[in-house]
Design an enzyme around this catalytic site. Structure first.
Site, short mmCIF file in Angstrom:
data_model
loop_
_atom_site.label_atom_id
_atom_site.label_comp_id
_atom_site.label_asym_id
_atom_site.label_seq_id
_atom_site.Cartn_x
_atom_site.Cartn_y
_atom_site.Cartn_z
N HIS A 95 2.65 38.07 15.10
CA HIS A 95 1.29 38.20 15.63
C HIS A 95 0.76 39.64 15.47
O HIS A 95 -0.43 39.84 15.25
CB HIS A 95 1.23 37.77 17.10
CG HIS A 95 1.66 36.35 17.31
ND1 HIS A 95 1.98 35.85 18.54
CD2 HIS A 95 1.83 35.32 16.42
CE1 HIS A 95 2.33 34.57 18.41
NE2 HIS A 95 2.26 34.24 17.14
N HIS A 117 -4.17 29.02 15.03
CA HIS A 117 -2.97 29.83 15.27
C HIS A 117 -2.00 29.72 14.10
O HIS A 117 -1.31 30.70 13.76
CB HIS A 117 -2.26 29.44 16.57
CG HIS A 117 -1.13 30.37 16.86
ND1 HIS A 117 -1.31 31.62 17.41
CD2 HIS A 117 0.20 30.28 16.59
CE1 HIS A 117 -0.16 32.25 17.47
NE2 HIS A 117 0.78 31.46 16.99
N ASP A 127 -0.28 32.79 12.14
CA ASP A 127 1.15 32.93 11.81
C ASP A 127 1.36 33.11 10.31
O ASP A 127 2.19 33.92 9.88
CB ASP A 127 1.92 31.68 12.26
CG ASP A 127 2.24 31.67 13.75
OD1 ASP A 127 2.20 32.74 14.38
OD2 ASP A 127 2.54 30.59 14.27
N HIS A 166 7.13 28.92 10.16
CA HIS A 166 7.69 30.21 9.77
C HIS A 166 8.68 30.09 8.60
O HIS A 166 8.66 30.89 7.67
CB HIS A 166 8.39 30.87 10.95
CG HIS A 166 7.44 31.20 12.06
ND1 HIS A 166 6.31 31.96 11.87
CD2 HIS A 166 7.44 30.87 13.37
CE1 HIS A 166 5.67 32.08 13.02
NE2 HIS A 166 6.33 31.43 13.95
ZN LIG Z 1 2.54 32.35 16.36
#
Ligand SMILES: [Zn+2]
Length: 303
Positions: free
Chosen positions: A76, A234, A238, A261
């Site tokens: 972030h 969001h 990311d 991720h």
């Molecule tokens: Zn995040």
């Protein structure tokens, strides 16, 4: 031109996983140095560069490490640096995690704006995609196609009444769009998963002040969502933070279906493994700007 912050600035928060207080200080850094994290709480300070080869875990958040020293939940803050075009900064932290703040990049954007942004007069380089590169994992996908700026099309699909299918299409990423459309989108989780994490001693700092939490039917946060499609926003946040670990801004159109991720990092590696699919350009004004100083590591990785 490469940019850093005009003066040092600090904030305090808690680590999402440890629940412990942690102090973060951003320092200006010289051109070409990139983003470097520094663990100041160890007997000797340890520097951990914000580069893909330093990724040690992508479970729940992106963690970087060097030797025994790790810095968790970096994405972030990296997204905020990427979104505001900061190439060089020294990030001192006195614990194993970047503070979670409100679960978005908004506090970091506020900090950087408060410190001021300084143009360093050194040219910035970027990676311009010439031919598509794609990674897949079942029904998950990331593909990049040639474009003269950085743009993102991101889709998520959760079988949950509050989410469902959400898509952001063809969003051109620049300072303005990042601040207005992306930076306030918070991390999210499902109550059942959060409870399981708590039982395993994880996410101890997670609460309704820094995470959008849902039971099987609805969002539990009293003030609800910041956008109906805050979830996919969001995910874009990311993605930008994770792709910052490439060490250089990208010019191309990213198309992502249900990313995360781990897939984001697989995509970074795939891109570096296909050097005939991109070129390095100097001073492309439309490009997004990420840590140009790490280009040597990039060049090594792409050999
Ligand atoms: Zn995040």
């Amino acid at each position: 031109m490469q940019r850093t912050i005009a003066e040092k600035i600090s904030c305090t928060g808690i680590g999402l996983h440890s629940g412990q207080p942690v102090q973060l200080t951003l320092h200006p850094a010289r051109a070409g140095s990139g983003v470097v994290f520094v663990r100041t709480d160890l007997p000797q300070p340890v520097e951990v560069p914000a580069i893909h080869s330093a990724v040690t875990s992508t479970r729940l958040a992106t963690t970087l490490g060097r030797g025994d020293a790790t810095v968790g939940t970096v994405e972030h803050l990296l997204a905020a640096l990427c979104g505001l075009g900061i190439d060089n900064v020294r990030v001192e932290v006195d614990g194993p995690e970047i503070p979670v703040m409100d679960g978005s990049s908004a506090s970091f954007v506020f900090l950087i704006r408060a410190a001021g942004i300084f143009d360093q007069g050194a040219p910035r380089r970027s990676l311009r995609v010439r031919r598509p590169v794609e990674v897949r994992d079942g029904d998950r996908l990331i593909r990049i196609e040639p474009a003269r700026d950085l743009r993102v099309t991101y889709s998520v699909d959760f079988a949950h009444p509050a989410i469902g299918r959400q898509q952001l299409r063809n969003l051109v990423i620049d300072d303005e769009s990042f601040e207005q459309e992306i930076c306030r989108a918070r991390t999210f989780g499902f109550l059942r998963e959060v409870e399981a994490l708590w039982r395993n001693g994880l996410a101890r700092g997670g609460n309704l002040d820094n995470t959008v939490v849902m039971d099987d039917f609805r969002v539990l946060n009293r003030d609800g969502l910041r956008w109906p499609d805050e979830f996919v926003r969001h995910k874009v946040l990311d993605l930008l933070g994770d792709l910052a670990l490439l060490g250089m801004p990208i010019e191309g159109h990213l198309v992502v279906e249900r990313g995360g991720h781990a897939l984001h990092q697989r995509f970074v590696r795939a891109l570096l493994e296909h050097p005939s699919h991109w070129t390095i350009e100097t001073q492309a004004p439309l490009a997004r700007r990420v840590a140009a100083g790490q280009r040597d590591a990039l060049a090594r990785a792409s050999v």
